[in-house]
Design a protein around this motif. Structure first.
Motif, PDB file in Angstrom:
ATOM      1  N   ARG A  65      -0.579 -13.778   4.138  1.00 27.78           N
ATOM      2  CA  ARG A  65      -1.157 -13.854   2.941  1.00 27.78           C
ATOM      3  C   ARG A  65      -0.457 -12.767   1.891  1.00 27.78           C
ATOM      4  NH1 ARG A  65      -7.777 -14.584   3.342  1.00 27.78           N
ATOM      5  NH2 ARG A  65      -7.401 -16.318   4.841  1.00 27.78           N
ATOM      6  N   SER A  66      -0.851 -13.184   0.540  1.00 27.54           N
ATOM      7  CA  SER A  66      -0.051 -12.290  -0.527  1.00 27.54           C
ATOM      8  C   SER A  66      -0.666 -11.037  -0.259  1.00 27.54           C
ATOM      9  CB  SER A  66      -0.522 -12.957  -1.755  1.00 27.54           C
ATOM     10  OG  SER A  66       0.088 -12.236  -2.865  1.00 27.54           O
ATOM     11  N   GLY A  67       0.269  -9.923  -0.304  1.00 22.25           N
ATOM     12  CA  GLY A  67      -0.333  -8.480  -0.199  1.00 22.25           C
ATOM     13  C   GLY A  67      -0.190  -8.025   1.372  1.00 22.25           C
ATOM     14  N   SER A  68      -0.019  -8.954   2.255  1.00 23.51           N
ATOM     15  CA  SER A  68      -0.118  -8.737   3.636  1.00 23.51           C
ATOM     16  C   SER A  68       1.137  -7.663   4.298  1.00 23.51           C
ATOM     17  CB  SER A  68      -0.201  -9.775   4.516  1.00 23.51           C
ATOM     18  OG  SER A  68       0.924 -10.615   4.520  1.00 23.51           O
ATOM     19  N   GLY A  69       2.088  -7.713   3.335  1.00 23.91           N
ATOM     20  CA  GLY A  69       3.084  -6.568   3.729  1.00 23.91           C
ATOM     21  C   GLY A  69       4.481  -7.250   4.074  1.00 23.91           C
ATOM     22  N   LYS A  70       4.631  -8.434   4.015  1.00 27.51           N
ATOM     23  CA  LYS A  70       5.987  -9.075   4.286  1.00 27.51           C
ATOM     24  C   LYS A  70       7.018  -8.870   3.587  1.00 27.51           C
ATOM     25  CE  LYS A  70       4.332 -13.293   2.606  1.00 27.51           C
ATOM     26  NZ  LYS A  70       3.090 -12.809   2.194  1.00 27.51           N
ATOM     27  N   SER A  71       7.096  -8.409   2.575  1.00 26.15           N
ATOM     28  CA  SER A  71       8.385  -8.213   1.599  1.00 26.15           C
ATOM     29  C   SER A  71       8.608  -6.609   2.066  1.00 26.15           C
ATOM     30  CB  SER A  71       8.248  -8.345   0.103  1.00 26.15           C
ATOM     31  OG  SER A  71       7.975  -9.567  -0.345  1.00 26.15           O
ATOM     32  N   THR A  72       7.649  -6.001   2.187  1.00 21.64           N
ATOM     33  CA  THR A  72       7.658  -4.584   2.525  1.00 21.64           C
ATOM     34  C   THR A  72       8.484  -4.534   3.915  1.00 21.64           C
ATOM     35  OG1 THR A  72       5.658  -4.094   1.408  1.00 21.64           O
ATOM     36  CG2 THR A  72       6.508  -2.410   3.139  1.00 21.64           C
ATOM     37  N   LEU A  73       7.777  -5.218   4.869  1.00 18.15           N
ATOM     38  CA  LEU A  73       8.537  -5.312   6.265  1.00 18.15           C
ATOM     39  C   LEU A  73       9.996  -5.674   6.023  1.00 18.15           C
ATOM     40  CD1 LEU A  73       8.498  -4.844   9.286  1.00 18.15           C
ATOM     41  CD2 LEU A  73       7.548  -7.307   9.332  1.00 18.15           C
TER      42      LEU A  73
ATOM     43  N   GLN B  73       3.934   3.903   4.082  1.00 18.30           N
ATOM     44  CA  GLN B  73       2.758   4.122   3.047  1.00 18.30           C
ATOM     45  C   GLN B  73       3.306   4.357   1.899  1.00 18.30           C
ATOM     46  OE1 GLN B  73       1.059   7.167   5.762  1.00 18.30           O
ATOM     47  NE2 GLN B  73       2.103   8.592   4.376  1.00 18.30           N
ATOM     48  N   PHE B  74       2.501   4.208   0.805  1.00 17.03           N
ATOM     49  CA  PHE B  74       2.915   4.270  -0.436  1.00 17.03           C
ATOM     50  C   PHE B  74       1.998   5.137  -1.376  1.00 17.03           C
ATOM     51  CE2 PHE B  74       4.946   0.021   0.135  1.00 17.03           C
ATOM     52  CZ  PHE B  74       6.171   0.200  -0.516  1.00 17.03           C
ATOM     53  N   GLY B  75       2.215   5.939  -2.185  1.00 25.06           N
ATOM     54  CA  GLY B  75       1.407   6.726  -3.058  1.00 25.06           C
ATOM     55  C   GLY B  75       0.994   7.972  -2.611  1.00 25.06           C
TER      56      GLY B  75
ATOM     57  N   VAL C 214      -1.635   3.226   3.425  1.00 25.12           N
ATOM     58  CA  VAL C 214      -1.014   2.518   4.516  1.00 25.12           C
ATOM     59  C   VAL C 214      -0.805   1.097   4.295  1.00 25.12           C
ATOM     60  CG1 VAL C 214      -0.553   2.523   7.188  1.00 25.12           C
ATOM     61  CG2 VAL C 214      -1.647   4.660   5.822  1.00 25.12           C
ATOM     62  N   ILE C 215       0.350   0.577   4.178  1.00 27.18           N
ATOM     63  CA  ILE C 215       0.700  -0.759   4.160  1.00 27.18           C
ATOM     64  C   ILE C 215       1.075  -1.529   5.458  1.00 27.18           C
ATOM     65  CG2 ILE C 215       2.221  -2.432   2.890  1.00 27.18           C
ATOM     66  CD1 ILE C 215       0.151  -0.956   0.906  1.00 27.18           C
ATOM     67  N   LEU C 216       1.731  -0.779   6.238  1.00 23.04           N
ATOM     68  CA  LEU C 216       2.069  -1.188   7.346  1.00 23.04           C
ATOM     69  C   LEU C 216       1.839  -0.310   8.506  1.00 23.04           C
ATOM     70  CD1 LEU C 216       5.767  -2.708   6.868  1.00 23.04           C
ATOM     71  CD2 LEU C 216       3.716  -4.039   6.995  1.00 23.04           C
TER      72      LEU C 216
HETATM   73  N1  LIG Z   1       6.440   0.390  -4.072  1.00 22.20           N
HETATM   74  C1  LIG Z   1       5.348   0.070  -3.805  1.00 22.20           C
HETATM   75  N2  LIG Z   1       4.476   1.168  -4.318  1.00 22.20           N
HETATM   76  C2  LIG Z   1       2.850   0.850  -4.085  1.00 22.20           C
HETATM   77  N3  LIG Z   1       2.440  -0.114  -3.469  1.00 22.20           N
HETATM   78  C3  LIG Z   1       3.176  -0.850  -3.047  1.00 22.20           C
HETATM   79  C4  LIG Z   1       4.800  -0.971  -3.260  1.00 22.20           C
HETATM   80  N4  LIG Z   1       5.219  -1.938  -2.574  1.00 22.20           N
HETATM   81  C5  LIG Z   1       4.131  -2.779  -2.210  1.00 22.20           C
HETATM   82  N5  LIG Z   1       2.926  -2.189  -2.404  1.00 22.20           N
HETATM   83  C6  LIG Z   1       1.908  -2.899  -1.885  1.00 22.20           C
HETATM   84  O1  LIG Z   1       1.848  -2.892  -0.481  1.00 22.20           O
HETATM   85  C7  LIG Z   1       0.927  -4.383  -0.241  1.00 22.20           C
HETATM   86  C8  LIG Z   1       2.242  -5.369   0.385  1.00 22.20           C
HETATM   87  O2  LIG Z   1       3.142  -5.675  -0.782  1.00 22.20           O
HETATM   88  P1  LIG Z   1       4.144  -6.705  -0.311  1.00 22.20           P
HETATM   89  O3  LIG Z   1       4.972  -6.963  -1.439  1.00 22.20           O
HETATM   90  O4  LIG Z   1       4.985  -6.209   0.988  1.00 22.20           O
HETATM   91  O5  LIG Z   1       3.301  -7.857   0.130  1.00 22.20           O
HETATM   92  P2  LIG Z   1       3.811  -9.385   0.498  1.00 22.20           P
HETATM   93  O6  LIG Z   1       3.183  -9.852   1.613  1.00 22.20           O
HETATM   94  O7  LIG Z   1       5.089  -9.403   0.291  1.00 22.20           O
HETATM   95  O8  LIG Z   1       3.040 -10.522  -0.481  1.00 22.20           O
HETATM   96  P3  LIG Z   1       3.451 -11.740  -1.371  1.00 22.20           P
HETATM   97  O9  LIG Z   1       3.356 -12.840  -0.458  1.00 22.20           O
HETATM   98  O10 LIG Z   1       2.511 -11.650  -2.905  1.00 22.20           O
HETATM   99  O11 LIG Z   1       4.913 -11.583  -1.883  1.00 22.20           O
HETATM  100  C9  LIG Z   1       0.473  -4.608  -1.628  1.00 22.20           C
HETATM  101  O12 LIG Z   1      -0.832  -4.191  -1.619  1.00 22.20           O
HETATM  102  C10 LIG Z   1       1.473  -4.013  -2.638  1.00 22.20           C
HETATM  103  O13 LIG Z   1       0.641  -3.720  -3.913  1.00 22.20           O
END
Ligand SMILES: Nc1ncnc2c1ncn2[C@@H]1O[C@H](COP(=O)(O)OP(=O)(O)OP(=O)(O)O)[C@@H](O)[C@H]1O
Ligand SMILES: [Mg+2]
Length: 222
Positions: A38-46, A11-13, A18-20
């Motif tokens: 999809r974009s924003g689904s949390g791939k990079s975060t994971l 989670q952030f902020g 909650v992102i994951l």
């Molecule tokens: N450091 C952060 N602080 C706050 N919110 C964040 C942070 N990093 C990611 N998020 C949020 O978490 C969600 C998932 O982000 P993430 O970068 O994991 O998506 P993604 O699936 O990799 O998307 P993309 O395909 O666009 O790269 C988004 O809504 C993003 O705004």
């Protein structure tokens, strides 16, 4: 061994967003797994969590039998240098070094620069950026820089390779070539690869696909 995530929450902020949402996953050594969604689904975060670059808000991550959360900064540093290769969508080549020097940065830190030079040139050749070996990043196209960054990630044959949209800046011919190299590397070197991509065709070339939908693992892409 491999990579294990149990009830992984991020989670952030504040108030927390909650992102994951408590993910469970297991990636075996030698597997080539793609993560799409999809974009924003949390791939990079994971990917950041799995690759020791960030810690979960809750839950546990283990990689190669150890938990990055429990390591000291020095231990973490050594672990990454020895076992992990990273490829990011936006490469981070050092501007003051040539392509070849960038690839040999890791080997240089280990005193292996001379030993690895031929291999580095062979990798650059395979990625069709041999001509860029003595150029600086500012003299290369975005796609060329990306391929040099891929050579840099592969030169020390890391046990684990994490790639976030490595084909993002490339046309389909170069993108295919990068995918072929990842496939070959995973087969021949038994490297564990986790590939984040939004390109369905590329995701399907992994041994196994993981789909993320709004921060949850899903059976299907949607
Ligand atoms: N450091 C952060 N602080 C706050 N919110 C964040 C942070 N990093 C990611 N998020 C949020 O978490 C969600 C998932 O982000 P993430 O970068 O994991 O998506 P993604 O699936 O990799 O998307 P993309 O395909 O666009 O790269 C988004 O809504 C993003 O705004
Ligand atoms: Mg992303």
């Amino acid at each position: 061994m491999g990579i294990v995530g149990k009830n992984v929450v991020k989670q952030f902020g504040s108030p927390p967003m909650v992102i994951l949402h408590g993910l469970d996953l297991e990636i075996e050594d030698g597997e080539f797994v793609s993560i799409s969604g999809r974009s924003g689904s949390g791939k990079s975060t994971l990917l950041y969590l799995l690759s020791t670059l960030d810690n979960p808000s809750d839950g546990v991550i283990e990689i190669d039998g150890v938990s990055p959360q429990k390591m000291t900064v020095n231990e973490l540093h050594r672990f990454r240098n020895e076992k992990i290769g990273f490829i990011f969508q936006f490469h981070y080549l050092l501007p003051e070094l040539t392509g070849l020097e960038n690839v040999l940065l890791g080997p240089r830190n280990l005193g292996l620069e001379k030993q690895k030079k031929d291999e580095a040139l062979a990798l650059l050749d395979q990625l069709e950026v041999y001509k860029q070996a003595n150029k600086f990043p500012s003299e290369m196209s975005g796609g060329e820089q990306q391929r040099v960054a891929i050579a840099r990630a592969l030169i020390l044959s890391p046990k684990y390779l994490f790639a976030d949209e490595p084909t993002g800046n490339l046309d389909s011919v170069s993108g295919n070539k990068v995918m072929s190299i990842l496939e070959e590397t995973s087969q021949n070197n038994n490297m564990t690869i986790v590939l984040v991509t939004h390109e369905r065709d590329y995701a399907a070339r992994a041994n196994r696909e993981i789909y993320l939908v709004d921060g949850r693992i899903s059976e299907n892409y949607s």
